[in-house]
Structure formats: C-alpha cells, structure tokens
Design a protein around this motif. Sequence first.
Motif, PDB file in Angstrom:
ATOM      1  N   ARG A   8      39.847 -41.669  45.528  1.00 29.10           N
ATOM      2  CA  ARG A   8      38.879 -42.041  46.564  1.00 29.10           C
ATOM      3  C   ARG A   8      38.795 -40.965  47.640  1.00 29.10           C
ATOM      4  O   ARG A   8      37.707 -40.645  48.136  1.00 29.10           O
ATOM      5  N   ALA A  26      36.394 -40.345  50.597  1.00 29.55           N
ATOM      6  CA  ALA A  26      36.893 -41.354  51.534  1.00 29.55           C
ATOM      7  C   ALA A  26      37.761 -40.683  52.583  1.00 29.55           C
ATOM      8  O   ALA A  26      38.564 -39.810  52.272  1.00 29.55           O
ATOM      9  N   SER A  27      37.554 -41.081  53.826  1.00 27.31           N
ATOM     10  CA  SER A  27      38.435 -40.591  54.883  1.00 27.31           C
ATOM     11  C   SER A  27      39.647 -41.507  54.948  1.00 27.31           C
ATOM     12  O   SER A  27      39.688 -42.569  54.318  1.00 27.31           O
ATOM     13  N   ARG A  28      40.644 -41.111  55.728  1.00 32.02           N
ATOM     14  CA  ARG A  28      41.827 -41.964  55.897  1.00 32.02           C
ATOM     15  C   ARG A  28      41.416 -43.346  56.381  1.00 32.02           C
ATOM     16  O   ARG A  28      41.943 -44.362  55.964  1.00 32.02           O
ATOM     17  N   ILE A  37      40.155 -45.575  53.654  1.00 28.81           N
ATOM     18  CA  ILE A  37      41.237 -46.120  52.819  1.00 28.81           C
ATOM     19  C   ILE A  37      41.918 -47.271  53.560  1.00 28.81           C
ATOM     20  O   ILE A  37      42.127 -48.366  52.999  1.00 28.81           O
ATOM     21  N   GLN A  61      39.705 -50.296  53.684  1.00 32.65           N
ATOM     22  CA  GLN A  61      39.592 -51.005  52.415  1.00 32.65           C
ATOM     23  C   GLN A  61      40.802 -51.909  52.179  1.00 32.65           C
ATOM     24  O   GLN A  61      40.647 -53.082  51.816  1.00 32.65           O
TER      25      GLN A  61
END
Lengths: 234, 414
Positions: free
Chosen positions: B324, B329-331, B334, B337
């Motif tokens: 991801r 995806a950035s931190r 994540i 999510q």
Amino acid sequence: MSNLPPVVELIDVSRSFPGTPPVEALQPTNLRINKGDYVAIVGPSGSGKSTLLHILGLLDYPTDGTYFLDGIDTSHLSEPERAGVRSVGIGFVFQSFHLLNHRTALENVMLAEIYRPGGQSERRERSVAALQQVGLGHRVDAFPTTLSGGEKQRVAVARALVGKPSLLLADEPTGNLDSVTSAQILDMFDDLHALGITLAVITHDDDVSGRAERRVAIRDGVLSEYAGTDEVWA
Amino acid sequence: MSAANQTTVARSTLSIRDLLNEATIALTARPARTIMTALGTVLGVAALVATLGLAKTAGSQIVSRFNELEATQVTVKPPRDRGNARNRQVNVIPWDAGDRLERLNGVVAAGTKSDVDVGGVFARSVPVVDPLGQTEFQIPVIAVSPGLFDAVRAELSTGRTFDEGHNARGDAVAVLGPGAARRLNLSRVGNSPAIFLGEESLAVVGILRDVSRQPDLLNAIIVPNGYAAERMGLVAPTEVLIEVDIGAAELIGTQAAIALAPNQPDQLRVSLPPSPARVRSSVQSDVNSLFLILGGVSLLVGAIGIANVTLVSVLERTGEIGLRRALGASRRHIATQFLFESAALGALAGLLGTSLGILTVVAVSITKEWSPVLDPWLPFAAPVLGALIGLLAGTYPAWKASATEPIAALRSGG
C-alpha cells in the motif's frame, strides 16, 4: 531527445546507512532515464541495487544529492507528497508479486488507484483494460490462489500499469518464475517498451538484463554504464 | 535542464468510500476470526445494555405499581381458619372496627365489609310473579359499616348511604350497586322502593355510581352490619378496609392490628401496599452495581482482544502495508485504515451486543411479567461506545502499522 525532462534524473545521489563504520550502500551516482527507455540495472546481491530501487521508487531517501522524477525535485517533498508522487508516477512490480489473496485479480488491480489524487471515475473500466493488456481479460474475477506464478505477475504488472505511471519499476520480476514463464513476462515487457512505456528492471539475471535496450551495472554501490558482457566488471 | 519549475505536488488521498470498502473487505475476509475478535466487546456491550435496560424496566415496574389507590390502602383480615375462629370466638374483628380505626392519626376512613351467606335466597324488586320475564335474581349481599363507603370512595348515583343510626338500629335498608340496581330494574329511590330478599323486605335508600376499590360492591346489595347481624346471622366482619394518608400505610398497619385485637395483634393478617423505596433500592443496588462492573470488565477484555488481534494482523499484513505504501499510501492512510477497521469492528460488536442486551431485557421481562422499558438513547449510544472501544483498541496497532518501513515490509514477501 525532446524538450521533455527525463523521467529519472539522479544527480550525485548517495545513500549511506549509519553504523561503525557507516555503510556506503550507494556512492554518489548520476543516472538519467529518458521517456520510453528500457533500462536494466544489473548487479549481484549486496551490490546496492536494492538501495537504488528504493530511492528510485521514493520508498527511501537519499543521504545526499538530488533526485528529479518527471522534473519534480523529490528531495524537498513531505512524506504525503512523496506518497502522492509514488501513486501517480511509479508502478511497482515485485519479485514476490504482493497480491492480496482475499481479492480478485480485478480488485487487486483496482487497489492501485485508491490512493491516487484527483478524479477516479471509471476505475473498474481502466483496471479491466489493464488486465486485458497483460492478457488476463478472461481471469478478472479469479483469486490469486487460483492463478499460476506467471499469471500472478501479469496481474501485478497490470496493477503497475493501470494509472499510466511515468516509470514502471520492476524488482527481480522473474525471480520467482520458471524460464518459460519468465520469457513470457519479458516478452510482455518488450511489448510495453514498444508502446513507449519507461521501464527500469532491477535484476541479477543476465537473461533478463539482456532484453533491455540499455544496461547499467552496479557493484559495491558504484554505478556504471555497460553494453558488453560480464567480463567488463567481473 | 533539471526542472526548476517546481510545481506543487498533489498528495495522495483516500476517500471515505474506499476506506469503508477496504474495512469491509478486511473484516469479511476472515469472518470467523472477526467474530471471535469482537466477542469480548459484544458481551461487554450486551451486559451494559442489559443492565441499564433491566434497571430501567424494574424501575418503571415500581412506578407503575406505585399508584395512589394502592399506596393508601390497608386491609385487615382475621386468621385464615376463620371457621374455627368463629367457633372459638377468638380474634374476631369487632363490629366497631371502623370507629376504632378512624381515631388513629393517618386514617382517612375505615369500615368493615363482610360477604353475607344468604343461603341461595333470590332478590326481587316487586312481590309479583311475572311469567314472561325473570324478576328474581341471585345477587350477592354484602354487609358493611357506614364508614366503608368513604373507605372505598363510593360515589352515589342517587339517594344516600345508610348511617350509624341505621346500623345501630339494624334497620332494613339497603344501598344497591349499579349492577344490582339494573337487574332489579331500579333507577330512582325518591320514594324508598322496596326490594325483597326472600320474604324479607328492604328499603332502598341509595344507588351507587362507582367505587374506587372493592368492585364487587358494584354488583351487590349492600346492607348495614346491624341488619346483617340481626337478621342474616352474620357473626363478625370478615374484612376491614382502611384508607390511609400517603406514606402512613406501614404505621397504620401495625397500629390497626393492635387497635382491633389488643390481645393477639399478630394473628390478624394485615396487607400493606408494597413499599416503593424498598423495592426500588434493592433492585437497583443488586442489578446495577454488579452487572455494570461485569459489563465494564467485559468491555476491557473486549478492547484488549481487539487490540491483540489487530496487532497480530498488522504483523501478518506487513507485506500488504508495504504494498500500500508503494501504491501511494501515506503513513496517515495506513494508520487511518487500521483505526477504521478496528472502529468498524467495535461498532459491529456494539450493534450485536446491543441486540443481545435488548433481547436479554425482553426475555427477563417475559419471565417476570414486566413491561420491558429502555432508554431511547441506549440503542444508539451502545454501538457508538463499541466504536470508541474499537478506536481505542486500534490506536497502538495502527501506529505500529504506520511506522512500518515500506522497504522492510516489501521484503517480507507477500
């Protein structure tokens, strides 16, 4: 070349890891990949090619130097901005495919676009088209567990292609495949090259690097162009 | 050469719809595991909802029981073996029970009431035999002291009630309940119409409209104690009915027995209204403290369960996290999510727990013959509580996931 900026331009990029003594994984390096190039970066394990891949893929920061991707100076970007550039500019293909097992091939491909900034309409249509492009139009609803290794890698390539990235970055794309399947994947790369897609393939395999129009060798963190055989740097 | 035209770079995004979709896929990929993870929270929320619901239900039960009529009524009856008591002449309720009790502070009105055994004698309003219709009825006869009319809050439709004079003289007078009056075809008492009980005639002085207590009076011929004792063989009153001031019931209960039977007051059966304060406090202290603690502990265990499994799943999904990140995806994405997944899991658990809790309340209410009562906010607040617990439990795993380096994550295979 045209007036377009190169897709990749590394200027004195180096990477060292702290330690006693510090590990110079990548010596100051200059590298330029133009649009439509098909470059193989070749080196044995421990040569620094993974470090180069991670820097090229914006997954790691260079210790020093400047990296322009599509003319954008990435050294001053924040982490979310780097993530944004990653999502738009780079398509990754990994040795171990990295497909999510609980999702169909189509859903795996569609995953590539959920973090992409801007309009995301017709995501499904684009993903189906990408799967058709890699010859998997008939397996869109198959789960990875039912796919062969070659098919899995095709899905991964479709995932990397779906957003039309500036750079397709493949890390040992045939490392987990037999020779026949490897050849099919490499044929596909040739097709993609013919379509004008910029490819950078990182490998230790001469069969793979031999298919590229340009080869760059890396050894002990030092990058060098070469067009000949192993003896050049053996 | 190298592009100095540094443009602003678009950050990667993650829409709510995609977030929702990702969480749904993650939670449904392994349903059994999802359910097991949520179980602790389900039970915790169920325990809380059931506790609050049962406390509310029991509380409302008390409120519905606490009606003013019951709370102000005390009845006294002689010992159960009344037949023997009559023979032995012990513990007999005195004729002047009403007078004795009305002297007590806190008594509003008091009177005796006794069912009279008339031996199957028919009542009729005219001494004629009408071959075409029924003119004779078996109507219950009840002997009362004059004070009972006040004690049952009798309302007159017409005429008057009999008084202490009628009672003392044993006059042959009667007050009819509305049902009895209808059957005897009497609606006015202006000229004191006579009714016949067998061969005995009684002058009707009044007809009742309604009573608040003792509805059997509504279908009865009501006669004075004095008459019943003299002409119908009534030995002693069978029941004393006392109307007391609100709050005086318990005090009058003890005093009434002494006033009626000073020698053996404890032999009389005194019925008191249920004491609301006592019932309420016992219900609440029992149900609330115990089960709220139980629910709280379950929630804690549930939160730890979610945290634990989410943490394991973060480790399992290292490859996915790396992928991801590579896909853009950035931190923060994540972390969002994983937080969203655990919050959704918590909310689902809360929803399930709420349903279980409500079912429990309903089931207990059925066995106890209560009406289930629930605070209307409870079914909405409980899933929110579950979501909050999920959020809390997911915080550390989400942070852990967001701190995963994509390089290491991708190397872990996938």
